[in-house]
Design an enzyme around this catalytic site. Structure first.
Site, PDB file in Angstrom:
ATOM      1  CE  LYS A 143      -3.224   2.614   2.892  1.00  0.00           C
ATOM      2  NZ  LYS A 143      -4.067   2.666   4.097  1.00  0.00           N
ATOM      3  CD  GLU A 201      -6.160   7.328  11.174  1.00  0.00           C
ATOM      4  OE1 GLU A 201      -5.586   6.242  11.229  1.00  0.00           O
ATOM      5  OE2 GLU A 201      -6.295   7.976  10.119  1.00  0.00           O
TER       6      GLU A 201
END
Length: 401
Positions: A143, A201
């Protein structure tokens, strides 16, 4: 806690929000509490690594206590590249209150007339995603996160306190913040540079022996149509691509925390979390520390940057980011928050944000790229993420970004 006392704490939180000025070192609001850091007591010296920065923070807190500060707290922001200078200081005072009420009035924000320039242009960003996908398909990476920016120039100086109030009104479930990036200079600047935003987050929170983290990865844009919006959330929860992207992040966060923890609870599957503009896959990780002396900043440093904002493996992802992105991220995708003399504290991932200097703003947004990512879909995801800041500025109809 009775309802009257809880109500008083929320009223105090609103007072802290209304009391924010750009010379404040930090405003930080979460679902648990609200902080307003004011004045300047000491600057944490810069360091060329996160390990050295932790040592500087520890020493600065000890010195502040030794010289009479009754409640020293380090506040500020750390950049994406941990080898670059952080902006950390010890304010003269930190005022605390409960969480902001979720029922804050939401007047429609007035549009801020401005010009907007994409960096890079949307098609160039999509081409960069295609290049990253080719690396991922060759198994060089699991990723990588690619970001882009919007440079806005307003007709007059941005009203930062008003923008902060709007962000708090529209993002009651996240972390609303404003960091004075000039605060560590110990000298008041005529035009301070402010990092402002509403991150969803949590990187890490440490309270005594307890530790919490809430990694997010895998996203979908919200829809104003309730039926379509619900369908998008459910589709995200079933998406193999997004579940894989999320698992990479959760595994990395768990691996980073495990050496510090006696116990660590990692749920098997994510749940849905939503902001005003986005759906996210979310996993709440909790644990008990082996050593209570481990600080929140030590834990945050062990996790930073997570695959949610960088990629995996970290070094290969960083190299590709430096090749493709045409700008320095600075504090975007870094971390911001606070750490007190007991080591307790809270650090969030610096996303859904902008850096503001007078009439100029730079907004940031990124997307996690995996082997089966679509360049146009990832471009659309970044456009949706820009909406947190654009909507707060009244730029609902800003056109294609």
């Amino acid at each position: 806690m009775n309802d009257l006392f809880r109500g008083e704490l929320r009223t105090q939180a609103q007072y802290l929000l209304s009391g924010y000025q750009t010379d404040s070192a930090l405003f930080f609001a979460s679902s648990r509490q609200t902080l307003l850091a004011q004045g300047h007591y000491a600057t944490v010296p810069t360091a060329d690594s996160l390990e050295a920065l932790n040592e500087s923070v520890s020493l600065a807190l000890k010195q502040a206590k030794a010289t009479g500060h009754l409640d020293p707290v380090v506040v500020g922001a750390i950049p994406f590249d941990g080898q670059k200078p952080a902006c950390l200081s010890i304010p003269r005072s930190v005022l605390r209150a409960g969480p902001l009420p979720q029922s804050l009035a939401q007047p429609k924000p007035q549009a801020v007339p401005c010009t907007i320039q994409s960096l890079p242009e949307p098609q160039v960003y999509a081409d960069g995603v295609a290049l990253a996908v080719s690396h991922l398909q060759n198994k060089d990476l699991d990723k990588v996160v690619l970001a882009r920016a919007l440079d806005l120039t307003a007709e007059q100086a941005v009203d930062i306190p008003k923008l902060l109030v709007t962000l708090a009104q529209r993002n009651a479930h996240g972390y609303t913040f404003a960091v004075n990036l000039s605060a560590a200079a110990a000298e008041e600047e005529a035009t301070p540079r402010i990092l402002i935003g509403a991150s969803p987050e949590l990187l890490v929170r440490k309270q005594g022996k307890l530790v919490f983290s809430n990694p997010l990865a895998g996203s979908a844009a919200r829809s104003p149509d309730p039926k379509i919006d619900r369908e998008r959330g459910e589709a995200l929860l079933q998406s193999a691509k997004d579940l894989h992207e999320h698992a990479v992040v959760v595994d990395a966060v768990a691996a980073g925390l495990r050496p510090f923890c006696r116990t660590l609870n990692v749920p098997e599957r994510p749940v849905l979390l939503h902001t005003e503009t986005m759906w996210h896959l979310s996993t709440e990780i909790s644990g008990e520390l082996i050593d209570e002396a481990t600080t929140s900043l030590m834990l945050a440093s062990a996790l930073h940057p997570t695959p949610a904002v960088c990629g995996h493996p970290k070094r290969s992802a960083r190299d590709l980011i430096s090749q493709i992105e045409p700008f320095d991220r600075g504090f975007y995708t870094g971390m911001l928050g606070w750490c007190d003399a007991n080591g307790d504290g809270e650090w969030v991932v610096t996303i859904r944000c902008a850096e503001v200097l007078g009439k100029s703003l730079r907004l940031f947004a990124g997307a996690g790229i995996v082997a089966d990512s679509s360049p146009q879909s990832e471009l659309a995801e970044t456009s949706a993420k820009f909406r947190t800041m654009l909507n707060a500025m009244g730029l609902v109809h800003a056109g294609a970004v």
